[in-house]
Design an enzyme around this catalytic site. Structure first.
Site, PDB file in Angstrom:
ATOM      1  N   ASP A   9      -6.050  -1.890  21.087  1.00 61.62           N
ATOM      2  CA  ASP A   9      -5.692  -2.787  21.690  1.00 61.62           C
ATOM      3  C   ASP A   9      -4.123  -2.491  22.177  1.00 61.62           C
ATOM      4  O   ASP A   9      -3.498  -1.288  21.599  1.00 61.62           O
ATOM      5  CB  ASP A   9      -5.694  -4.057  20.482  1.00 61.62           C
ATOM      6  N   CYS A  66      -5.623  -0.101  16.092  1.00 67.52           N
ATOM      7  CA  CYS A  66      -4.958  -1.262  16.061  1.00 67.52           C
ATOM      8  C   CYS A  66      -4.464  -1.684  15.223  1.00 67.52           C
ATOM      9  O   CYS A  66      -3.559  -0.090  15.063  1.00 67.52           O
ATOM     10  CB  CYS A  66      -6.168  -2.534  15.899  1.00 67.52           C
ATOM     11  N   THR A  68      -3.527  -2.401  12.340  1.00 68.32           N
ATOM     12  CA  THR A  68      -3.990  -1.610  11.208  1.00 68.32           C
ATOM     13  C   THR A  68      -4.930  -0.369  11.110  1.00 68.32           C
ATOM     14  O   THR A  68      -5.432  -0.283   9.534  1.00 68.32           O
ATOM     15  CB  THR A  68      -4.042  -2.898  10.160  1.00 68.32           C
ATOM     16  N   HIS A  99     -19.662  12.024   3.136  1.00 70.65           N
ATOM     17  CA  HIS A  99     -20.687  11.244   1.726  1.00 70.65           C
ATOM     18  C   HIS A  99     -21.037  10.779   2.386  1.00 70.65           C
ATOM     19  O   HIS A  99     -21.841   9.019   2.704  1.00 70.65           O
ATOM     20  CB  HIS A  99     -19.604  10.662   1.056  1.00 70.65           C
ATOM     21  N   HIS A 134     -26.948  12.060  -0.587  1.00 72.23           N
ATOM     22  CA  HIS A 134     -25.723  10.686   0.654  1.00 72.23           C
ATOM     23  C   HIS A 134     -26.973   9.737   1.334  1.00 72.23           C
ATOM     24  O   HIS A 134     -26.679   8.221   1.433  1.00 72.23           O
ATOM     25  CB  HIS A 134     -24.946  11.365   1.349  1.00 72.23           C
TER      26      HIS A 134
HETATM   27  C1  RB5 Z   1      -2.589  -7.024  16.348  1.00 77.30           C
HETATM   28  O1  RB5 Z   1      -0.866  -7.715  16.785  1.00 77.30           O
HETATM   29  C2  RB5 Z   1      -3.811  -6.981  15.204  1.00 77.30           C
HETATM   30  O2  RB5 Z   1      -3.025  -8.549  14.194  1.00 77.30           O
HETATM   31  C3  RB5 Z   1      -3.821  -6.241  15.708  1.00 77.30           C
HETATM   32  O3  RB5 Z   1      -3.883  -4.942  16.138  1.00 77.30           O
HETATM   33  C4  RB5 Z   1      -5.092  -5.041  14.541  1.00 77.30           C
HETATM   34  O4  RB5 Z   1      -3.732  -5.028  13.135  1.00 77.30           O
HETATM   35  C5  RB5 Z   1      -6.440  -6.214  13.491  1.00 77.30           C
HETATM   36  O5  RB5 Z   1      -6.569  -5.938  12.405  1.00 77.30           O
END
Ligand code: RB5
Length: 153
Positions: A9, A66, A68, A99, A134
């Site tokens: 994203d 993204c 996180t 695993h 596994h």
């Molecule tokens: C975008 O602001 C953020 O929410 C997205 O990149 C991500 O971290 C979602 O899990």
């Protein structure tokens, strides 16, 4: 060498571009499903594109970025046959292959430096599934998958 789908994203766009350049330079084939700018987009659209490229066999592995990595992993895991998780270090990435036979790697674009990210991806691409004990565990994981719209068993 591996055929890899890359998706991100807006929060993962910059890191995806870095990874793409590095993976191509290292001889991998990259299928870039987007996004192609920092304009705000919805991460599930790109998670779905990468996940479906993996389950269809168009690519061997998928990498999603993204902010996180969490939203990408949640979304990709909704596609039957996908095993996705966020990995923030090389050792976890290796174990995710040994695993868990992870087929989609999610990265935190806002928390992973490019050099760390390429080290994680490289290790993840090079590491094989251990099999053995596994296999039965992953079979149990697969047994938890429910077809969308079906009644729980
Ligand atoms: C975008 O602001 C953020 O929410 C997205 O990149 C991500 O971290 C979602 O899990």
């Amino acid at each position: 060498m591996t055929v890899v789908a890359l998706g991100a994203d807006h929060a993962g766009f910059a890191l995806k571009q870095e990874l793409k350049q590095r993976l191509v330079a290292e001889g991998h084939t990259v299928v870039d499903v987007g996004t192609h700018s920092t304009e705000s987009v919805d991460y599930p659209d790109f998670a779905a594109a990468v996940a479906r490229a993996v389950t269809s066999g168009e690519v061997q592995r998928g990498v999603l970025v993204c902010g996180t990595g969490i939203g990408m992993a949640i979304a990709a895991n909704k596609v039957p046959g996908i095993r996705a998780a966020v990995c923030g270090d090389v050792e976890t990435a290796k174990i995710s292959r040994q695993h868990n036979d992870l087929n989609v790697l999610a990265l935190a674009g806002r928390a992973t430096a490019p050099e760390q990210a390429i080290a994680i991806v490289r290790a993840w691409l090079e590491t094989s599934f251990d099999g053995g004990r596994h296999v039965q565990r992953l079979a149990k994981v697969t047994g938890l998958e429910e077809v969308a719209g079906a009644q729980p068993r």
